[in-house]
Design an enzyme around this catalytic site. Structure first.
Site, PDB file in Angstrom:
ATOM      1  N   GLU A  18     -36.350   5.497   8.912  1.00  0.00           N
ATOM      2  CA  GLU A  18     -36.172   6.640   9.827  1.00  0.00           C
ATOM      3  C   GLU A  18     -34.773   6.660  10.440  1.00  0.00           C
ATOM      4  OE1 GLU A  18     -37.633   9.340  10.762  1.00  0.00           O
ATOM      5  OE2 GLU A  18     -39.481   9.134   9.625  1.00  0.00           O
TER       6      GLU A  18
HETATM    7  C1  LIG Z   1     -40.675  -0.343   4.038  1.00  0.00           C
HETATM    8  C2  LIG Z   1     -39.895   0.916   3.933  1.00  0.00           C
HETATM    9  C3  LIG Z   1     -40.539   2.129   4.013  1.00  0.00           C
HETATM   10  C4  LIG Z   1     -39.831   3.317   3.823  1.00  0.00           C
HETATM   11  N1  LIG Z   1     -40.511   4.500   3.769  1.00  0.00           N
HETATM   12  C5  LIG Z   1     -39.841   5.625   3.381  1.00  0.00           C
HETATM   13  C6  LIG Z   1     -40.547   6.840   3.120  1.00  0.00           C
HETATM   14  O1  LIG Z   1     -41.774   6.913   3.268  1.00  0.00           O
HETATM   15  N2  LIG Z   1     -39.837   7.908   2.691  1.00  0.00           N
HETATM   16  C7  LIG Z   1     -38.496   7.868   2.503  1.00  0.00           C
HETATM   17  O2  LIG Z   1     -37.914   8.871   2.116  1.00  0.00           O
HETATM   18  N3  LIG Z   1     -37.794   6.733   2.736  1.00  0.00           N
HETATM   19  C8  LIG Z   1     -38.435   5.617   3.170  1.00  0.00           C
HETATM   20  N4  LIG Z   1     -37.750   4.452   3.399  1.00  0.00           N
HETATM   21  C9  LIG Z   1     -36.314   4.442   3.143  1.00  0.00           C
HETATM   22  C10 LIG Z   1     -35.472   4.248   4.378  1.00  0.00           C
HETATM   23  O3  LIG Z   1     -35.450   5.405   5.142  1.00  0.00           O
HETATM   24  C11 LIG Z   1     -34.082   3.797   3.881  1.00  0.00           C
HETATM   25  O4  LIG Z   1     -34.217   2.453   3.485  1.00  0.00           O
HETATM   26  C12 LIG Z   1     -33.032   3.951   4.925  1.00  0.00           C
HETATM   27  O5  LIG Z   1     -32.752   5.312   5.109  1.00  0.00           O
HETATM   28  C13 LIG Z   1     -31.733   3.239   4.541  1.00  0.00           C
HETATM   29  O6  LIG Z   1     -31.332   3.576   3.254  1.00  0.00           O
HETATM   30  P1  LIG Z   1     -30.943   2.403   2.219  1.00  0.00           P
HETATM   31  O7  LIG Z   1     -32.060   1.445   2.159  1.00  0.00           O
HETATM   32  O8  LIG Z   1     -30.504   3.051   0.979  1.00  0.00           O
HETATM   33  O9  LIG Z   1     -29.734   1.659   2.909  1.00  0.00           O
HETATM   34  P2  LIG Z   1     -28.214   2.149   2.950  1.00  0.00           P
HETATM   35  O10 LIG Z   1     -28.162   3.579   3.323  1.00  0.00           O
HETATM   36  O11 LIG Z   1     -27.532   1.715   1.716  1.00  0.00           O
HETATM   37  O12 LIG Z   1     -27.664   1.305   4.178  1.00  0.00           O
HETATM   38  C14 LIG Z   1     -27.337  -0.088   4.105  1.00  0.00           C
HETATM   39  C15 LIG Z   1     -26.574  -0.475   5.370  1.00  0.00           C
HETATM   40  O13 LIG Z   1     -25.344   0.262   5.434  1.00  0.00           O
HETATM   41  C16 LIG Z   1     -25.258   0.990   6.638  1.00  0.00           C
HETATM   42  N5  LIG Z   1     -24.656   2.291   6.384  1.00  0.00           N
HETATM   43  C17 LIG Z   1     -24.976   3.158   5.407  1.00  0.00           C
HETATM   44  N6  LIG Z   1     -24.221   4.261   5.507  1.00  0.00           N
HETATM   45  C18 LIG Z   1     -23.442   4.103   6.588  1.00  0.00           C
HETATM   46  C19 LIG Z   1     -22.445   4.901   7.216  1.00  0.00           C
HETATM   47  N7  LIG Z   1     -22.151   6.119   6.782  1.00  0.00           N
HETATM   48  N8  LIG Z   1     -21.824   4.407   8.305  1.00  0.00           N
HETATM   49  C20 LIG Z   1     -22.129   3.184   8.781  1.00  0.00           C
HETATM   50  N9  LIG Z   1     -23.061   2.377   8.233  1.00  0.00           N
HETATM   51  C21 LIG Z   1     -23.708   2.841   7.151  1.00  0.00           C
HETATM   52  C22 LIG Z   1     -26.692   1.162   7.130  1.00  0.00           C
HETATM   53  O14 LIG Z   1     -26.748   1.337   8.537  1.00  0.00           O
HETATM   54  C23 LIG Z   1     -27.331  -0.142   6.652  1.00  0.00           C
HETATM   55  O15 LIG Z   1     -27.132  -1.145   7.610  1.00  0.00           O
HETATM   56  C24 LIG Z   1     -38.431   3.270   3.641  1.00  0.00           C
HETATM   57  C25 LIG Z   1     -37.777   2.037   3.617  1.00  0.00           C
HETATM   58  C26 LIG Z   1     -38.488   0.882   3.745  1.00  0.00           C
HETATM   59  C27 LIG Z   1     -37.751  -0.435   3.670  1.00  0.00           C
END
Ligand SMILES: Cc1cc2nc3c(=O)[nH]c(=O)nc-3n(C[C@H](O)[C@H](O)[C@H](O)COP(=O)(O)OP(=O)(O)OC[C@H]3O[C@@H](n4cnc5c(N)ncnc54)[C@H](O)[C@@H]3O)c2cc1C
Length: 607
Positions: free
Chosen positions: A458
């Site tokens: 979220e």
């Molecule tokens: C158990 C679980 C349940 C989930 N359920 C859902 C769901 O039901 N539906 C759904 O759509 N998604 C879901 N998600 C996905 C979740 O919303 C994403 O994991 C989250 O948005 C982060 O994306 P990512 O994992 O690709 O990490 P990334 O976006 O790659 O981020 C990795 C790190 O880099 C940082 N970062 C990334 N971009 C920036 C920036 N521009 N500036 C500064 N820092 C940055 C982030 O803060 C983080 O610390 C779920 C995730 C998990 C783990």
């Protein structure tokens, strides 16, 4: 130890929730009906959720190649929750709802989150159906949303993709019109979707007759190219099994396939999936491509999703809070029973004296009070925000608009603050248990693992910080921030009249001024690179200031309470927060105000 007295105090003595029944929408409600809902949820949580919290952690979802297998307890919990009517609690009577204020719904859901956060995924279904009630056509509401409210279908939110998590503008799932007459489908303009969605919670299971995926995808332009950025994103209903206009299953499987289950650190009672849309595993009418029905206007998909973000984020904050609370209650119970060591005394320790219970040690009390101040403070914040949601929906025009703006500013805090500090509470709960806390024989390690998710989904912590400092405190010429400052100042003015609270009120006034000054200093150059380099320290300082305000306001209500131990506890937690936590804002705001580039400027090679 029961959560109920804390909930009752916050709802009634502090927030005056009963006054909501004076609103037209809630006029059939009263303290009795609110209590009845809380009683039911407390009982179901105690009987169907809590006893199975460890079971769903150890018996992870399994895929047998055909179906995802979940423990029977998960089916039973899901059924009991649906039968309680909580899925449609806030909805109109005409469609089977209770017209319950969101404040009470959020409080009632707290019992489930505390008992077993991952056994139920009702929040997703409700969020999905609420979105359709707002943005769907009459047919979409009838066929999809109503069947979700009844518990017959469940819902998901499919935003993330393997390469697009925080950056949703990089979504590449494509949606193309599904042949001649695609626009005339009674369930909405019909498209075929192709793409992969990662991390989808509750994306595959046999708990309900059907799963209704809400999927973000892009409609290519006439040249077949995807529009870059979020502007090109549209929203689609993609049912796992196809349905007719009466909501009956047609017997055809839609082209949505489970590519794999994710094996998580915690929150294991809910499946988490990688879903393939439209790869031809289940061809529909002889062709690959998942059938999806457009919701709202093309290109407005993210706006539709964001419409229900406030409530979803309050839900995440509440889940984080209640996991913290579960650890607090467990460690308090342990500390009251575990004999270890002897008290420090002026003349040294008396080795012949019996050991004392660890709650008698000052450091253990510190860890317990920290947890109490984080978790009960966070619960108050979440209920305050839930009350604002009710105000936004049922207040007069001015107060509804104020509530909207306050929610804009407070939502990043409501989501992120408990995610960070109630997780810290879980760590302290382990510490109170000593070595036992590090074993799976006690529940506290699971609470920590379950809670670790909340800073990630979220909107990650970093993204929330940037949303707060980069958007929310600036929007509408800083009006939301001014409104919040007005509310904080009103509490300060009341507290300053109370001798026991006057010093704290003055301290809060001082810190609030520092937050205001730091906000200006961060943006002094007008360069987002300068301002946002320290967005998370800003989020932390802002959050601690908000929590100090919440605690001061709660303390004003606690002052009037006749329950002496509870009153002492609440005032003690308030003092802990002001003495041990609020001073941390100084360090956080220092780097924000200085636009400190220590992190941002370090070259990659230097790491
Ligand atoms: C158990 C679980 C349940 C989930 N359920 C859902 C769901 O039901 N539906 C759904 O759509 N998604 C879901 N998600 C996905 C979740 O919303 C994403 O994991 C989250 O948005 C982060 O994306 P990512 O994992 O690709 O990490 P990334 O976006 O790659 O981020 C990795 C790190 O880099 C940082 N970062 C990334 N971009 C920036 C920036 N521009 N500036 C500064 N820092 C940055 C982030 O803060 C983080 O610390 C779920 C995730 C998990 C783990």
């Amino acid at each position: 130890m029961s959560l109920r007295p804390t909930i009752d105090f916050l709802l009634h003595d502090w927030l005056g929730a009963e006054s909501l029944s004076q609103r037209e929408r809630f006029k059939d409600h009263s303290r009795e009906t609110f209590d009845a809902v809380l009683d039911t949820c407390e009982r179901i949580a105690r009987e169907k959720y809590a006893p199975f919290n460890r079971l769903v952690d150890t018996q992870e979802p399994q895929f047998d190649g055909e179906k995802v297998i979940l423990p029977q307890a998960t089916h039973d919990a899901q059924k009991a929750y649906a039968e309680s009517g909580m899925l449609s609690a806030a909805q109109d009577y005409e469609i089977g709802g209770m017209q319950l204020p969101y404040t009470v719904e959020a409080a009632a859901n707290a019992f489930f989150a505390m008992a077993s956060v991952s056994i139920g995924s009702g929040m997703l279904t409700t969020g999905n159906a609420n979105l359709l009630m707002k943005h769907g056509t009459e047919a979409q509401k009838r066929v999809f949303a109503l069947n979700e409210f009844s518990g017959r279908f469940s819902g998901t939110m499919c935003l993330s993709e393997p390469q697009a998590g925080s950056s949703l503008s990089d979504v590449v799932t494509r949606a193309v019109p599904d042949g001649e007459g695609f626009e005339a489908d009674p369930l909405g303009p019909r498209y075929r979707l192709r793409g992969n969605k990662m991390w989808i919670s509750a994306g595959e299971h046999e708990l309900t007759e059907n799963i209704i995926h809400l999927v973000l995808a892009k409609i290519p332009d006439t040249g077949g190219k995807l529009v870059p950025g979020v502007k090109g994103i549209s929203l689609f209903i993609v049912p796992k099994k196809l349905v007719d206009t009466e909501g009956q299953l047609t017997g055809e499987r839609n082209d949505v396939a489970l590519a794999g289950l994710n094996h998580k650190c915690g929150w294991r009672g809910t499946t988490n999936t990688l879903l393939n849309f439209g790869e031809g595993k289940y061809p529909v009418r002889g062709a690959a491509g998942a059938v999806g029905y457009l919701v709202g206007q093309p290109g407005r998909g993210l706006q539709c999703m964001f419409h229900m973000m406030n409530e979803a984020r309050i839900g995440v904050g509440m889940a984080a809070t209640m996991l913290g609370m579960a650890g607090y209650h467990a460690s308090l119970d342990y500390a009251k029973n575990r004999p270890q060591g002897r008290p420090v005394a002026a003349g040294g320790k008396d080795a012949a004296a019996p050991q004392v219970r660890i709650i008698e040690h000052a450091d253990v009390k510190r860890m317990l009070l920290a947890q109490k101040s984080y978790c009960e403070g966070a619960l108050a914040l979440e209920l305050y925000c839930a009350r604002l949601v009710d105000e936004q929906h049922t207040g007069d025009a001015q107060s509804a608009d104020d509530a909207r703006l306050l929610l804009e500013v407070l939502t990043p805090i409501a989501k992120s603050w408990p995610s960070e500090w109630c997780l810290e509470a879980n760590s302290l709960a382990i510490q109170v248990h000593g070595g036992y806390g590090y074993t799976r024989d006690f529940p506290v390690e699971q609470y920590w693992r379950d809670n670790r998710l909340n800073m990630i989904h979220e909107g990650t912590h970093g993204i929330q910080g940037m949303d707060l400092l980069g958007r929310k405190v600036l929007m509408e010429n800083g009006k939301g921030l001014q409104l919040l400052a007005g509310r904080i100042n009103a509490t300060i003015q009341r507290a300053i009249q109370v001798p026991e609270l006057a010093a704290h009120a003055n301290t809060l006034g001082h810190v609030l001024a520092q937050v205001g000054a730091a906000t200006k200093a961060a943006w002094a150059t007008g360069n987002p690179c300068d301002a946002l380099a320290n967005a998370v320290p800003y989020l932390q300082a802002f959050g601690h200031t908000v929590l100090a305000w919440i605690w001061l306001d709660v303390a004003l209500a606690a002052q009037a309470s006749h329950d002496a131990p509870a009153r002492t506890g609440r005032l003690g937690a308030m003092r802990y927060f002001f003495h041990y936590e609020l001073p941390k804002t100084g360090a956080w705001l220092l780097v924000v105000s200085a636009r400190d580039q220590t992190c941002a400027s370090l070259p990659e090679t230097a790491f």
